[in-house]
Design a protein around this motif. Structure first.
Motif, PDB file in Angstrom:
ATOM      1  N   CYS A   3      -4.424   8.004  -0.629  1.00 51.19           N
ATOM      2  CA  CYS A   3      -4.806   9.117  -1.501  1.00 51.19           C
ATOM      3  C   CYS A   3      -3.906   9.227  -2.733  1.00 51.19           C
ATOM      4  CB  CYS A   3      -4.783  10.423  -0.705  1.00 51.19           C
ATOM      5  SG  CYS A   3      -6.073  10.526   0.559  1.00 51.19           S
ATOM      6  N   HIS A  29     -12.567   4.114  -1.824  1.00 55.24           N
ATOM      7  CA  HIS A  29     -11.782   5.183  -1.193  1.00 55.24           C
ATOM      8  C   HIS A  29     -12.490   6.527  -1.366  1.00 55.24           C
ATOM      9  CE1 HIS A  29      -8.133   7.210   0.264  1.00 55.24           C
ATOM     10  NE2 HIS A  29      -8.405   8.122  -0.666  1.00 55.24           N
ATOM     11  N   LEU A  30     -13.049   6.771  -2.564  1.00 56.60           N
ATOM     12  CA  LEU A  30     -13.718   8.040  -2.821  1.00 56.60           C
ATOM     13  C   LEU A  30     -14.936   8.229  -1.917  1.00 56.60           C
ATOM     14  CD1 LEU A  30     -13.568   8.116  -6.723  1.00 56.60           C
ATOM     15  CD2 LEU A  30     -12.407   9.691  -5.168  1.00 56.60           C
ATOM     16  N   ASP A  31     -15.585   7.141  -1.545  1.00 54.59           N
ATOM     17  CA  ASP A  31     -16.770   7.243  -0.693  1.00 54.59           C
ATOM     18  C   ASP A  31     -16.456   7.834   0.676  1.00 54.59           C
ATOM     19  OD1 ASP A  31     -18.346   6.200  -2.671  1.00 54.59           O
ATOM     20  OD2 ASP A  31     -18.294   4.139  -1.922  1.00 54.59           O
ATOM     21  N   THR A  32     -15.200   7.723   1.105  1.00 55.76           N
ATOM     22  CA  THR A  32     -14.849   8.154   2.471  1.00 55.76           C
ATOM     23  C   THR A  32     -13.821   9.276   2.513  1.00 55.76           C
ATOM     24  OG1 THR A  32     -13.135   6.424   2.603  1.00 55.76           O
ATOM     25  CG2 THR A  32     -15.346   5.847   3.368  1.00 55.76           C
ATOM     26  N   CYS A  33     -13.359   9.750   1.354  1.00 58.70           N
ATOM     27  CA  CYS A  33     -12.278  10.748   1.338  1.00 58.70           C
ATOM     28  C   CYS A  33     -12.726  11.992   0.579  1.00 58.70           C
ATOM     29  CB  CYS A  33     -11.021  10.150   0.699  1.00 58.70           C
ATOM     30  SG  CYS A  33      -9.626  11.306   0.643  1.00 58.70           S
ATOM     31  N   GLU A  34     -12.920  13.090   1.288  1.00 55.71           N
ATOM     32  CA  GLU A  34     -13.360  14.330   0.653  1.00 55.71           C
ATOM     33  C   GLU A  34     -12.267  14.944  -0.218  1.00 55.71           C
ATOM     34  OE1 GLU A  34     -14.839  17.017   3.541  1.00 55.71           O
ATOM     35  OE2 GLU A  34     -16.534  15.731   4.144  1.00 55.71           O
ATOM     36  N   VAL A  35     -11.005  14.764   0.179  1.00 48.11           N
ATOM     37  CA  VAL A  35      -9.899  15.318  -0.610  1.00 48.11           C
ATOM     38  C   VAL A  35      -9.886  14.707  -2.004  1.00 48.11           C
ATOM     39  CG1 VAL A  35      -7.398  15.533  -0.786  1.00 48.11           C
ATOM     40  CG2 VAL A  35      -8.520  15.821   1.433  1.00 48.11           C
ATOM     41  N   CYS A  36      -9.988  13.389  -2.058  1.00 43.02           N
ATOM     42  CA  CYS A  36      -9.976  12.716  -3.358  1.00 43.02           C
ATOM     43  C   CYS A  36     -11.256  12.970  -4.135  1.00 43.02           C
ATOM     44  CB  CYS A  36      -9.757  11.212  -3.165  1.00 43.02           C
ATOM     45  SG  CYS A  36      -8.083  10.812  -2.599  1.00 43.02           S
ATOM     46  N   GLN A  37     -12.353  13.212  -3.437  1.00 42.10           N
ATOM     47  CA  GLN A  37     -13.579  13.605  -4.130  1.00 42.10           C
ATOM     48  C   GLN A  37     -13.378  14.920  -4.866  1.00 42.10           C
ATOM     49  OE1 GLN A  37     -16.730  13.626  -1.211  1.00 42.10           O
ATOM     50  NE2 GLN A  37     -16.518  11.429  -0.765  1.00 42.10           N
ATOM     51  N   GLY A  38     -12.627  15.829  -4.222  1.00 40.32           N
ATOM     52  CA  GLY A  38     -12.309  17.089  -4.884  1.00 40.32           C
ATOM     53  C   GLY A  38     -11.429  16.891  -6.102  1.00 40.32           C
ATOM     54  N   GLU A  39     -10.445  15.959  -6.005  1.00 41.73           N
ATOM     55  CA  GLU A  39      -9.597  15.657  -7.157  1.00 41.73           C
ATOM     56  C   GLU A  39     -10.418  15.088  -8.302  1.00 41.73           C
ATOM     57  OE1 GLU A  39      -6.486  16.275  -7.719  1.00 41.73           O
ATOM     58  OE2 GLU A  39      -6.110  17.189  -5.764  1.00 41.73           O
TER      59      GLU A  39
END
Length: 270
Positions: A3, A29-39
């Motif tokens: 992240c 990474h963004l496809d599987t990480c909601e935290v980074c999607q928020g970023e």
């Protein structure tokens, strides 16, 4: 990719500063990480607010802001290298703050530059683009081509291959594009122009001699097939003697023997 790395690279991705592989890693990474999607969503929201800002500043301010930013960054690096701590503590904090202020001013100045103008087949900013970098080339099958270039911001230029400005950008892409796939696509587009344009012919010969990617050099060889002028024969002979790729040397022999030039006997013997 974790992240922390993704969060650092999200702004670079939005500005088109990542390589193809780096951007692919971020997207995976963004496809599987909601935290980074928020970023990513927050970064896009920030860009939207900045885009909406009407910065009434002269375009020349961008150049000056970037120059001063480079000076401040260089000075900061030199200070850290020498471990010179004689300045007041406030100065240590002032330099990064000034650099960030200059970066913000430069960004807003870039946003305030004139928008794309023009009519017909070719669209670009008024005046000659400065510090452009070709990032993508896409033919449409109808004798036209789209070129994505980077200037202050990324924009799309359109035009036919007979347009001198489009052709000049394609020629520049044979040398400057970082992606070998872009260079191959560009050479493929230019191969039909070598008979009528000395500029294109020189670009093909330069790619054949100097490009570090063997696939690009092979595409340049293909584009030069059928050329019988002395300069092309000379370059083919040099490539035959110096290129470290056996496939390219084989293709060079094929082209040279098709021309049956007596001056090639010595080269082939060697």
């Amino acid at each position: 990719m974790n992240c922390d790395t993704t969060v650092r690279q999200i702004p670079l991705m939005l500005y088109g500063e990542l390589t193809f592989d780096e951007e692919e890693n971020v997207q995976q990474h963004l496809d599987t990480c909601e935290v980074c999607q928020g970023e990513l969503a927050r970064a896009k929201a920030l860009h939207t607010h900045l885009d909406a800002a009407e910065a009434d500043v002269p375009a020349a301010l961008l150049v000056d802001a970037r120059r001063r930013l480079r000076l401040n960054v260089a000075a900061t690096g030199e200070s850290r290298t020498k471990r010179s701590w004689s300045w007041p503590q406030a100065a240590v904090w002032w330099k990064p703050a000034a650099a960030m202020a200059l970066l913000t001013v430069g960004f807003l100045a870039g946003r305030g530059l004139p928008a794309e103008v023009g009519s017909g087949a070719f669209r670009m900013a008024s005046g000659v683009p400065a510090a452009t970098r070709v990032r993508f080339v896409q033919p449409d099958g109808a004798g036209r081509v789209q070129i994505v270039v980077e200037e202050v911001t990324q924009r799309v230029l359109e035009g036919g291959l007979q347009d001198n400005r489009i052709r000049s950008l394609l020629v520049a892409a044979t040398r400057e594009a970082n992606d070998p796939g872009v260079r191959v696509e560009t050479l493929d587009l230019l191969k039909g122009q070598s008979a009528s344009s000395a500029e294109v012919r020189r670009a093909l010969l330069s790619a054949l001699q100097n490009d570090p990617n063997p696939g690009v050099r092979l595409k340049a060889l293909e584009a030069l097939r059928g050329r019988t002028d002395g300069e092309t024969r000379r370059v083919l002979g040099q490539v035959l003697l110096t290129d470290d790729n056996p496939g390219i040397r084989t293709q060079a022999i094929d082209l040279l023997t098709q021309q049956q030039g007596p001056e090639m006997v010595g080269v082939l013997q060697e």
